[in-house]
Design a protein around this motif. Structure first.
Motif, PDB file in Angstrom:
ATOM      1  N   ALA A 191       0.833  -1.205   0.000  1.00 49.37           N
ATOM      2  CA  ALA A 191       0.000   0.000   0.000  1.00 49.37           C
ATOM      3  C   ALA A 191       0.866   1.253   0.000  1.00 49.37           C
ATOM      4  O   ALA A 191       0.536   2.259  -0.646  1.00 49.37           O
ATOM      5  N   LEU A 192       1.994   1.200   0.702  1.00 44.75           N
ATOM      6  CA  LEU A 192       2.896   2.346   0.757  1.00 44.75           C
ATOM      7  C   LEU A 192       3.488   2.636  -0.622  1.00 44.75           C
ATOM      8  O   LEU A 192       3.531   3.789  -1.073  1.00 44.75           O
ATOM      9  N   VAL A 193       3.922   1.591  -1.309  1.00 46.81           N
ATOM     10  CA  VAL A 193       4.477   1.759  -2.654  1.00 46.81           C
ATOM     11  C   VAL A 193       3.407   2.264  -3.615  1.00 46.81           C
ATOM     12  O   VAL A 193       3.665   3.123  -4.465  1.00 46.81           O
ATOM     13  N   ASP A 194       2.188   1.752  -3.473  1.00 47.07           N
ATOM     14  CA  ASP A 194       1.097   2.217  -4.325  1.00 47.07           C
ATOM     15  C   ASP A 194       0.818   3.700  -4.079  1.00 47.07           C
ATOM     16  O   ASP A 194       0.487   4.445  -5.006  1.00 47.07           O
ATOM     17  N   GLY A 195       0.968   4.142  -2.829  1.00 46.24           N
ATOM     18  CA  GLY A 195       0.805   5.561  -2.528  1.00 46.24           C
ATOM     19  C   GLY A 195       1.845   6.411  -3.239  1.00 46.24           C
ATOM     20  O   GLY A 195       1.535   7.483  -3.775  1.00 46.24           O
ATOM     21  N   HIS A 196       3.088   5.936  -3.265  1.00 51.65           N
ATOM     22  CA  HIS A 196       4.131   6.664  -3.991  1.00 51.65           C
ATOM     23  C   HIS A 196       3.844   6.672  -5.493  1.00 51.65           C
ATOM     24  O   HIS A 196       4.109   7.664  -6.182  1.00 51.65           O
ATOM     25  N   ARG A 197       3.293   5.576  -5.996  1.00 51.60           N
ATOM     26  CA  ARG A 197       2.955   5.518  -7.421  1.00 51.60           C
ATOM     27  C   ARG A 197       1.894   6.573  -7.761  1.00 51.60           C
ATOM     28  O   ARG A 197       1.984   7.261  -8.790  1.00 51.60           O
ATOM     29  N   LYS A 198       0.896   6.719  -6.891  1.00 52.88           N
ATOM     30  CA  LYS A 198      -0.141   7.728  -7.115  1.00 52.88           C
ATOM     31  C   LYS A 198       0.433   9.138  -7.009  1.00 52.88           C
ATOM     32  O   LYS A 198       0.011  10.051  -7.732  1.00 52.88           O
ATOM     33  N   ALA A 199       1.397   9.322  -6.106  1.00 56.88           N
ATOM     34  CA  ALA A 199       2.036  10.634  -5.976  1.00 56.88           C
ATOM     35  C   ALA A 199       2.804  10.989  -7.245  1.00 56.88           C
ATOM     36  O   ALA A 199       2.782  12.141  -7.701  1.00 56.88           O
ATOM     37  N   VAL A 200       3.476  10.009  -7.838  1.00 58.19           N
ATOM     38  CA  VAL A 200       4.182  10.244  -9.103  1.00 58.19           C
ATOM     39  C   VAL A 200       3.181  10.581 -10.203  1.00 58.19           C
ATOM     40  O   VAL A 200       3.432  11.456 -11.050  1.00 58.19           O
ATOM     41  N   ASP A 201       2.027   9.917 -10.201  1.00 54.03           N
ATOM     42  CA  ASP A 201       0.983  10.231 -11.187  1.00 54.03           C
ATOM     43  C   ASP A 201       0.547  11.693 -11.069  1.00 54.03           C
ATOM     44  O   ASP A 201       0.349  12.382 -12.078  1.00 54.03           O
ATOM     45  N   ALA A 202       0.384  12.163  -9.821  1.00 57.67           N
ATOM     46  CA  ALA A 202      -0.023  13.556  -9.606  1.00 57.67           C
ATOM     47  C   ALA A 202       1.053  14.518 -10.099  1.00 57.67           C
ATOM     48  O   ALA A 202       0.755  15.555 -10.705  1.00 57.67           O
ATOM     49  N   LEU A 203       2.307  14.181  -9.844  1.00 57.67           N
ATOM     50  CA  LEU A 203       3.412  15.009 -10.329  1.00 57.67           C
ATOM     51  C   LEU A 203       3.426  15.052 -11.851  1.00 57.67           C
ATOM     52  O   LEU A 203       3.612  16.116 -12.457  1.00 57.67           O
ATOM     53  N   ALA A 204       3.200  13.912 -12.482  1.00 58.11           N
ATOM     54  CA  ALA A 204       3.177  13.853 -13.944  1.00 58.11           C
ATOM     55  C   ALA A 204       2.060  14.724 -14.512  1.00 58.11           C
ATOM     56  O   ALA A 204       2.245  15.391 -15.543  1.00 58.11           O
ATOM     57  N   SER A 205       0.909  14.745 -13.852  1.00 52.67           N
ATOM     58  CA  SER A 205      -0.208  15.565 -14.329  1.00 52.67           C
ATOM     59  C   SER A 205       0.156  17.047 -14.309  1.00 52.67           C
ATOM     60  O   SER A 205      -0.166  17.796 -15.242  1.00 52.67           O
ATOM     61  N   ALA A 206       0.841  17.474 -13.246  1.00 52.03           N
ATOM     62  CA  ALA A 206       1.252  18.877 -13.152  1.00 52.03           C
ATOM     63  C   ALA A 206       2.281  19.216 -14.229  1.00 52.03           C
ATOM     64  O   ALA A 206       2.192  20.257 -14.892  1.00 52.03           O
ATOM     65  N   ILE A 207       3.261  18.330 -14.418  1.00 54.90           N
ATOM     66  CA  ILE A 207       4.291  18.590 -15.429  1.00 54.90           C
ATOM     67  C   ILE A 207       3.691  18.580 -16.828  1.00 54.90           C
ATOM     68  O   ILE A 207       4.046  19.417 -17.679  1.00 54.90           O
ATOM     69  N   SER A 208       2.771  17.667 -17.087  1.00 54.12           N
ATOM     70  CA  SER A 208       2.117  17.618 -18.400  1.00 54.12           C
ATOM     71  C   SER A 208       1.407  18.929 -18.703  1.00 54.12           C
ATOM     72  O   SER A 208       1.488  19.457 -19.823  1.00 54.12           O
ATOM     73  N   ALA A 209       0.715  19.464 -17.693  1.00 55.45           N
ATOM     74  CA  ALA A 209       0.040  20.746 -17.887  1.00 55.45           C
ATOM     75  C   ALA A 209       1.051  21.855 -18.162  1.00 55.45           C
ATOM     76  O   ALA A 209       0.802  22.759 -18.970  1.00 55.45           O
TER      77      ALA A 209
END
Length: 233
Positions: free
Chosen positions: A166-184
């Motif tokens: 679950a902890l690793v999955d949380g980091h994966r979701k955090a990276v997804d959020a970072l990618a969304s900001a960079i994409s924008a």
């Protein structure tokens, strides 16, 4: 004597088995659900440079927070590769999917195609088991050959359940959020007129070598969690 030797051998084997280290478990940020292939390809490439992470977590072992001032290094819970590599690989895959563009870092590519260079510096990469995964990163996007730079900060905090999966999955979701900001951010720069993307070159062509460079536009950071305003220099 034979019976005594047999008992001694069995006792030694039992002691060795008891002392044997448990098998290590390896985690990666590159897994998860299969990403959909973009229906259209972008008219540009991007280059994601190697990602910097804090030295205290730049190791294969998972480093978890036990308090704000104390951490624990887990010898049996490990990243498949170093955290900086894990973040970069997952982030590259996310950006490729979200932008419909190819990551050409370290790869020859046509000079006629615009390239946006992305740099990420992770300030915090915190793992709180059963609580949250925190990714705090300063990132920038620059069009190759341009003086305009978009610099922002994204803080992603993901609640997690108990367990290291679950902890690793949380980091994966955090990276997804970072990618969304960079994409924008990449889209914001790609939408600028070519003269805005290269103010110095534009001013020089209009007024000669001594012309004063035009003022670069100041763009807002695309994420609500960004703590700074984008600066175009």
């Amino acid at each position: 004597m034979k019976f005594g030797s047999l008992m001694l051998t069995l006792s030694a084997s039992a002691m060795l088995a008891a002392c044997a280290s448990p098998a290590s478990r390896f985690y990666t940020l590159g897994g998860g659900d299969a990403r959909a292939v973009p229906s259209t390809q972008a008219s540009f490439y991007f280059e994601l440079a190697p990602v910097d992470v804090p030295q205290q977590v730049a190791k294969n072992q998972l480093v978890v927070q036990t308090s704000p001032a104390q951490v624990r290094v887990l010898e049996d819970e490990r990243w498949a590769s170093l955290p900086g590599d894990e973040v970069r690989r997952a982030l590259s895959a996310d950006l490729t999917q979200q932008l419909g563009a190819i990551d050409v870092y370290g790869t020859p590519h046509p000079e006629s195609v615009p390239v946006y260079r992305v740099k990420v510096n992770v300030q915090r990469f915190e793992s709180w088991p059963g609580s949250q995964a925190v990714l705090d990163a300063v990132w920038s996007v620059r069009a190759a050959g341009s003086d305009t730079v978009l610099t922002c900060r994204t803080v992603a905090q993901e609640r997690v359940d108990a367990g290291y999966d679950a902890l690793v999955d949380g980091h994966r979701k955090a990276v997804d959020a970072l990618a969304s900001a960079i994409s924008a951010g990449v889209r914001s720069l790609s939408a600028l007129p070519s003269t805005a993307a290269g103010p110095a070159a534009s001013a020089k062509s209009k007024g000669g070598a001594n012309a004063k460079p035009a003022t670069a536009p100041v763009l807002p950071c695309p994420s609500a969690s960004a703590a700074t305003t984008a600066s175009a220099q």
